[in-house]
Design a protein around this motif. Sequence first.
Motif, PDB file in Angstrom:
ATOM      1  N   ALA A 275      13.435 -14.431  10.640  1.00 43.99           N
ATOM      2  CA  ALA A 275      14.636 -14.167  11.440  1.00 43.99           C
ATOM      3  C   ALA A 275      15.226 -15.466  11.968  1.00 43.99           C
ATOM      4  N   LEU A 276      14.362 -16.393  12.387  1.00 41.35           N
ATOM      5  CA  LEU A 276      14.840 -17.681  12.885  1.00 41.35           C
ATOM      6  C   LEU A 276      15.553 -18.455  11.779  1.00 41.35           C
ATOM      7  N   LEU A 277      14.991 -18.464  10.578  1.00 37.06           N
ATOM      8  CA  LEU A 277      15.627 -19.170   9.465  1.00 37.06           C
ATOM      9  C   LEU A 277      16.993 -18.570   9.134  1.00 37.06           C
ATOM     10  N   ARG A 278      17.088 -17.247   9.186  1.00 36.71           N
ATOM     11  CA  ARG A 278      18.380 -16.601   8.903  1.00 36.71           C
ATOM     12  C   ARG A 278      19.440 -17.040   9.908  1.00 36.71           C
ATOM     13  N   VAL A 279      19.043 -17.182  11.154  1.00 42.52           N
ATOM     14  CA  VAL A 279      19.988 -17.641  12.178  1.00 42.52           C
ATOM     15  C   VAL A 279      20.396 -19.084  11.917  1.00 42.52           C
ATOM     16  N   LEU A 280      19.432 -19.947  11.608  1.00 48.39           N
ATOM     17  CA  LEU A 280      19.702 -21.375  11.472  1.00 48.39           C
ATOM     18  C   LEU A 280      20.602 -21.687  10.275  1.00 48.39           C
ATOM     19  N   VAL A 281      20.366 -21.001   9.145  1.00 51.13           N
ATOM     20  CA  VAL A 281      21.185 -21.312   7.958  1.00 51.13           C
ATOM     21  C   VAL A 281      22.647 -20.917   8.176  1.00 51.13           C
ATOM     22  N   GLY A 282      22.898 -20.067   9.148  1.00 51.86           N
ATOM     23  CA  GLY A 282      24.272 -19.699   9.453  1.00 51.86           C
ATOM     24  C   GLY A 282      25.102 -20.845   9.998  1.00 51.86           C
TER      25      GLY A 282
ATOM     26  N   VAL B 191      20.578 -22.839  19.775  1.00 51.36           N
ATOM     27  CA  VAL B 191      19.793 -21.619  19.567  1.00 51.36           C
ATOM     28  C   VAL B 191      18.561 -21.719  20.446  1.00 51.36           C
ATOM     29  N   LEU B 192      18.414 -20.790  21.372  1.00 54.04           N
ATOM     30  CA  LEU B 192      17.240 -20.767  22.238  1.00 54.04           C
ATOM     31  C   LEU B 192      16.079 -20.125  21.482  1.00 54.04           C
ATOM     32  N   VAL B 193      15.005 -20.879  21.301  1.00 53.71           N
ATOM     33  CA  VAL B 193      13.826 -20.381  20.599  1.00 53.71           C
ATOM     34  C   VAL B 193      12.694 -20.244  21.617  1.00 53.71           C
ATOM     35  N   ILE B 194      12.295 -19.020  21.859  1.00 52.62           N
ATOM     36  CA  ILE B 194      11.220 -18.747  22.818  1.00 52.62           C
ATOM     37  C   ILE B 194       9.915 -18.669  22.040  1.00 52.62           C
ATOM     38  N   ASN B 195       9.108 -19.719  22.163  1.00 52.45           N
ATOM     39  CA  ASN B 195       7.888 -19.853  21.378  1.00 52.45           C
ATOM     40  C   ASN B 195       6.677 -19.302  22.139  1.00 52.45           C
ATOM     41  N   LYS B 196       5.593 -19.111  21.421  1.00 55.25           N
ATOM     42  CA  LYS B 196       4.298 -18.675  21.954  1.00 55.25           C
ATOM     43  C   LYS B 196       4.347 -17.255  22.519  1.00 55.25           C
ATOM     44  N   VAL B 197       5.155 -16.388  21.905  1.00 55.41           N
ATOM     45  CA  VAL B 197       5.195 -15.001  22.383  1.00 55.41           C
ATOM     46  C   VAL B 197       3.872 -14.291  22.131  1.00 55.41           C
ATOM     47  N   ASP B 198       3.056 -14.828  21.212  1.00 54.42           N
ATOM     48  CA  ASP B 198       1.747 -14.220  20.952  1.00 54.42           C
ATOM     49  C   ASP B 198       0.811 -14.348  22.145  1.00 54.42           C
TER      50      ASP B 198
ATOM     51  N   GLU C  12       8.727 -22.234  26.256  1.00 45.37           N
ATOM     52  CA  GLU C  12       7.563 -21.356  26.202  1.00 45.37           C
ATOM     53  C   GLU C  12       7.886 -20.008  26.824  1.00 45.37           C
ATOM     54  N   ALA C  13       7.337 -18.957  26.237  1.00 43.20           N
ATOM     55  CA  ALA C  13       7.549 -17.611  26.764  1.00 43.20           C
ATOM     56  C   ALA C  13       7.075 -17.523  28.210  1.00 43.20           C
TER      57      ALA C  13
ATOM     58  N   SER D 213      24.018 -19.754  21.345  1.00 42.62           N
ATOM     59  CA  SER D 213      24.541 -19.177  20.109  1.00 42.62           C
ATOM     60  C   SER D 213      23.686 -18.017  19.631  1.00 42.62           C
ATOM     61  N   ASP D 214      22.401 -18.075  19.925  1.00 44.48           N
ATOM     62  CA  ASP D 214      21.489 -16.967  19.614  1.00 44.48           C
ATOM     63  C   ASP D 214      20.193 -17.207  20.374  1.00 44.48           C
ATOM     64  N   VAL D 215      19.399 -16.178  20.514  1.00 44.13           N
ATOM     65  CA  VAL D 215      18.081 -16.273  21.146  1.00 44.13           C
ATOM     66  C   VAL D 215      17.079 -15.617  20.210  1.00 44.13           C
ATOM     67  N   VAL D 216      16.025 -16.366  19.839  1.00 41.05           N
ATOM     68  CA  VAL D 216      15.038 -15.854  18.893  1.00 41.05           C
ATOM     69  C   VAL D 216      13.631 -16.071  19.448  1.00 41.05           C
ATOM     70  N   PRO D 217      12.889 -14.996  19.741  1.00 34.27           N
ATOM     71  CA  PRO D 217      11.489 -15.141  20.148  1.00 34.27           C
ATOM     72  C   PRO D 217      10.591 -15.290  18.922  1.00 34.27           C
ATOM     73  N   VAL D 218       9.661 -16.235  18.964  1.00 36.37           N
ATOM     74  CA  VAL D 218       8.806 -16.506  17.811  1.00 36.37           C
ATOM     75  C   VAL D 218       7.413 -16.908  18.268  1.00 36.37           C
ATOM     76  N   SER D 219       6.532 -17.015  17.294  1.00 39.88           N
ATOM     77  CA  SER D 219       5.253 -17.707  17.467  1.00 39.88           C
ATOM     78  C   SER D 219       5.062 -18.614  16.270  1.00 39.88           C
ATOM     79  N   GLY D 220       5.148 -19.927  16.508  1.00 38.42           N
ATOM     80  CA  GLY D 220       4.916 -20.870  15.430  1.00 38.42           C
ATOM     81  C   GLY D 220       3.478 -20.825  14.952  1.00 38.42           C
ATOM     82  N   LEU D 221       2.549 -20.648  15.877  1.00 41.00           N
ATOM     83  CA  LEU D 221       1.125 -20.634  15.540  1.00 41.00           C
ATOM     84  C   LEU D 221       0.764 -19.435  14.682  1.00 41.00           C
ATOM     85  N   LYS D 222       1.317 -18.265  15.002  1.00 40.01           N
ATOM     86  CA  LYS D 222       0.997 -17.035  14.281  1.00 40.01           C
ATOM     87  C   LYS D 222       2.049 -16.665  13.238  1.00 40.01           C
ATOM     88  N   ALA D 223       3.062 -17.523  13.067  1.00 37.55           N
ATOM     89  CA  ALA D 223       4.141 -17.292  12.090  1.00 37.55           C
ATOM     90  C   ALA D 223       4.848 -15.955  12.325  1.00 37.55           C
TER      91      ALA D 223
END
Length: 301
Positions: free
Chosen positions: A167-174, A123-130, A100-101, A152-162
């Motif tokens: 950007a996260l998908l682009r990192v993961l498919v790599g 991949v560190l995913v920092i969720n709930k940035v909203d 969580e952020a 390997s990478d750090v991506v801030p996101v909000s799953g709730l607000k999409a």
Amino acid sequence: MTRESSPATRCGYVAIVGRPNTGKSTLLNALVGEKIAATARKPQTTRHRILGVVTQGTDQLILVDTPGIDTGSPKLLGRVLNESARAALADCDAVMFVVEAERWEPLDAQILEMLRSSGVPVVLVINKVDRMARKEALLPFIARLRELHHFSDVVPVSGLKAVNLDALLRVLVGFLPEGVHLFPEDEFTDRSQRFRVSEVIREQLLERLGQEVPYATAVEVEGWRDTARVTHIDAIIWVERDSQKAIVVGKGGHMIKSVGTAARHVIEEMLERKVMLRLRVKVREGWQTDVDAIRRMGIDG
């Protein structure tokens, strides 16, 4: 385009790991674009390893949602869920470590140590940035966590607000290796409609009940019949004690009616047809410590 010049397909697994209530299932649903896992504001909502499939052209990403890891869980069910989460790391190509952020807890540190010893790219995913009151606090938080591990990478996101999901998908498919797709292009999960319906019902229970009762409940879809216009679904809500049954049913049946009505609306939207949903509440004492009961209810591990 000739067969020889066709682009190679890629396919692989990415596990979604983190402590309870970091929004892993919400993130999975958002990435897949379908509701396949229960989401609620209570920890340990997820009890299953659920596969979500994202296919984009030649790339197929298989996301493995796992129960939130809680090292302090004393019951057999809790230990089963923890082992299920750890087992997901065995065959994955990368891991999404969801936090969580602006929030780093001792359990996050324990999970990071487990991931470090696994040797899998993280991949560190920092969720709930909203939810951040001060957006300028994000960069210092990222810098602080980067000092803990070579992510390997750090991506801030909000799953709730999409937010920032592309950007996260682009990192993961790599991280995907070359390989044939394991699912048809139009499939988005390995779970059946029955499972998804049971998750919807359990989600409504989690949202409406108090702190302890939801964790003593499980949902089993025992009947399913499609007619020309209506799908008839019968489901059992299992609890551990008579007192819990009384709470789930509610005074004059008010609670069970509320759960059924809300669940039916979601299921009708999901199935795109009219649904007749019948719920019953049954008692099975100590099911959370009963191996046979845990298996019967389809819980992983």
